[in-house]
Write a protein that holds these residues in place. Sequence first.
Motif, PDB file in Angstrom:
ATOM      1  N   SER A  57       7.782  11.163   2.263  1.00 46.13           N
ATOM      2  CA  SER A  57       7.563  12.529   2.593  1.00 46.13           C
ATOM      3  C   SER A  57       6.313  12.601   3.595  1.00 46.13           C
ATOM      4  O   SER A  57       6.225  11.758   4.603  1.00 46.13           O
ATOM      5  CB  SER A  57       7.627  13.397   1.524  1.00 46.13           C
ATOM      6  N   ALA A  58       5.139  13.481   3.395  1.00 48.71           N
ATOM      7  CA  ALA A  58       4.013  13.235   4.063  1.00 48.71           C
ATOM      8  C   ALA A  58       3.465  12.187   4.094  1.00 48.71           C
ATOM      9  O   ALA A  58       2.807  11.750   5.105  1.00 48.71           O
ATOM     10  CB  ALA A  58       3.149  14.461   3.624  1.00 48.71           C
ATOM     11  N   GLY A  59       3.362  11.285   3.078  1.00 48.07           N
ATOM     12  CA  GLY A  59       2.933  10.182   3.012  1.00 48.07           C
ATOM     13  C   GLY A  59       3.428   9.169   3.947  1.00 48.07           C
ATOM     14  O   GLY A  59       2.592   8.358   4.465  1.00 48.07           O
TER      15      GLY A  59
ATOM     16  N   LEU B 256      -1.025  -0.974  -4.352  1.00 46.97           N
ATOM     17  CA  LEU B 256      -2.200  -0.185  -4.090  1.00 46.97           C
ATOM     18  C   LEU B 256      -1.754   1.190  -3.911  1.00 46.97           C
ATOM     19  O   LEU B 256      -1.500   1.542  -2.712  1.00 46.97           O
ATOM     20  CB  LEU B 256      -3.161  -0.827  -3.174  1.00 46.97           C
ATOM     21  N   PHE B 257      -2.074   1.917  -4.608  1.00 49.09           N
ATOM     22  CA  PHE B 257      -1.793   3.626  -4.544  1.00 49.09           C
ATOM     23  C   PHE B 257      -3.152   4.246  -4.122  1.00 49.09           C
ATOM     24  O   PHE B 257      -4.250   4.206  -4.870  1.00 49.09           O
ATOM     25  CB  PHE B 257      -1.385   4.285  -5.712  1.00 49.09           C
TER      26      PHE B 257
ATOM     27  N   ILE C 147       0.778  -1.236  -0.022  1.00 50.97           N
ATOM     28  CA  ILE C 147      -0.053   0.045  -0.170  1.00 50.97           C
ATOM     29  C   ILE C 147       0.879   1.182  -0.106  1.00 50.97           C
ATOM     30  O   ILE C 147       1.754   1.508   0.929  1.00 50.97           O
ATOM     31  CB  ILE C 147      -0.981   0.068   1.340  1.00 50.97           C
ATOM     32  N   TYR C 148       0.910   1.989  -0.869  1.00 49.46           N
ATOM     33  CA  TYR C 148       1.592   3.302  -1.107  1.00 49.46           C
ATOM     34  C   TYR C 148       0.941   4.467  -0.943  1.00 49.46           C
ATOM     35  O   TYR C 148      -0.118   4.775  -1.265  1.00 49.46           O
ATOM     36  CB  TYR C 148       2.509   3.213  -2.676  1.00 49.46           C
TER      37      TYR C 148
ATOM     38  N   PHE D  44       3.277  -1.304   4.254  1.00 55.48           N
ATOM     39  CA  PHE D  44       2.994   0.211   4.047  1.00 55.48           C
ATOM     40  C   PHE D  44       4.410   0.796   3.451  1.00 55.48           C
ATOM     41  O   PHE D  44       5.350   0.504   4.036  1.00 55.48           O
ATOM     42  CB  PHE D  44       2.616   0.789   5.385  1.00 55.48           C
ATOM     43  N   MET D  45       4.170   1.493   2.239  1.00 53.14           N
ATOM     44  CA  MET D  45       5.383   2.236   1.878  1.00 53.14           C
ATOM     45  C   MET D  45       4.933   3.644   1.645  1.00 53.14           C
ATOM     46  O   MET D  45       3.730   4.076   1.101  1.00 53.14           O
ATOM     47  CB  MET D  45       5.727   1.606   0.672  1.00 53.14           C
TER      48      MET D  45
END
Length: 273
Positions: free
Chosen positions: A126-128, A85-86, A54-55, A122-123
């Motif tokens: 920056s803010a993500g 999955l973006f 999950i990006y 989980f990847m």
Amino acid sequence: MLINNKIYNSRKNFDKLGIAYEKAENVIIKREVIEDINCYWFNKNESVNSKLIIYLHGGCFVFGSIQSHQSLVSHISKHLALPVLFIEYSLAPEKPFPFSLDDIQKVYENIIFQYPENDIIFMGDSAGAGLAVSVLSRLNKKGNKIPSCLVLLSPWIDLSCSNNSLLINANFDPILTKKGLEYYASLYVKEHNLSEVNPIENISGPFPPTLILVGSREILLDDSKSIYYKLLGFQNKVKLSIYDNQNHVWMLENIHTKESKKTLKEIKWFIAD
């Protein structure tokens, strides 16, 4: 809420990062609406097997979309030979905290229901990456299943913008400024107390094995160091890799450099271990 022209134009310019280089060949991108949130699968049909990613994109909580990150994520999917999955989560200032966290959590819970046997990685950049940390802490507080691995690319973890590297690296970082980060943080935090929103102040363990990647030229260098030492309290398998002379999220700028290729190899090795 209407956005001003500055933010509108900045979003358009940020989206151009998605055409800085060509998408990876033979990577199929398919849109899927999950819990009323736009999401995009990269190579879903090829290998939704034991692992999926999950990006969570960066963009200071204000910018970012499938347009800005499609090329980067396509190369990640191809190199790691895994489906990605973006999530196009809600953006500030129209939808400030906690809308983005709510979106990501809803999608994640949907995915673990659909694929209960899969390892979820989980990847985020920056803010993500900061959002990934915040969502993980939320899941822990609820006692929910957490991802099996976490990869943070140039993470923005401390929204107080008070770390020393914001000043020490100010003359070396061509992308971010302390003033800019403070402004975007204010749009995201809105009327909430900063301590309530700040990822570094709300960490709740346990955490999965975590890889942290950051460039030596970044004003956010100390954010990576802070989260590294914080997570060591929850997880022995935490690795911090500092890439010499690299800018913020260097793979987004150019996926074909020696350093970007090395980064992809390091991620592949870490999540396979």
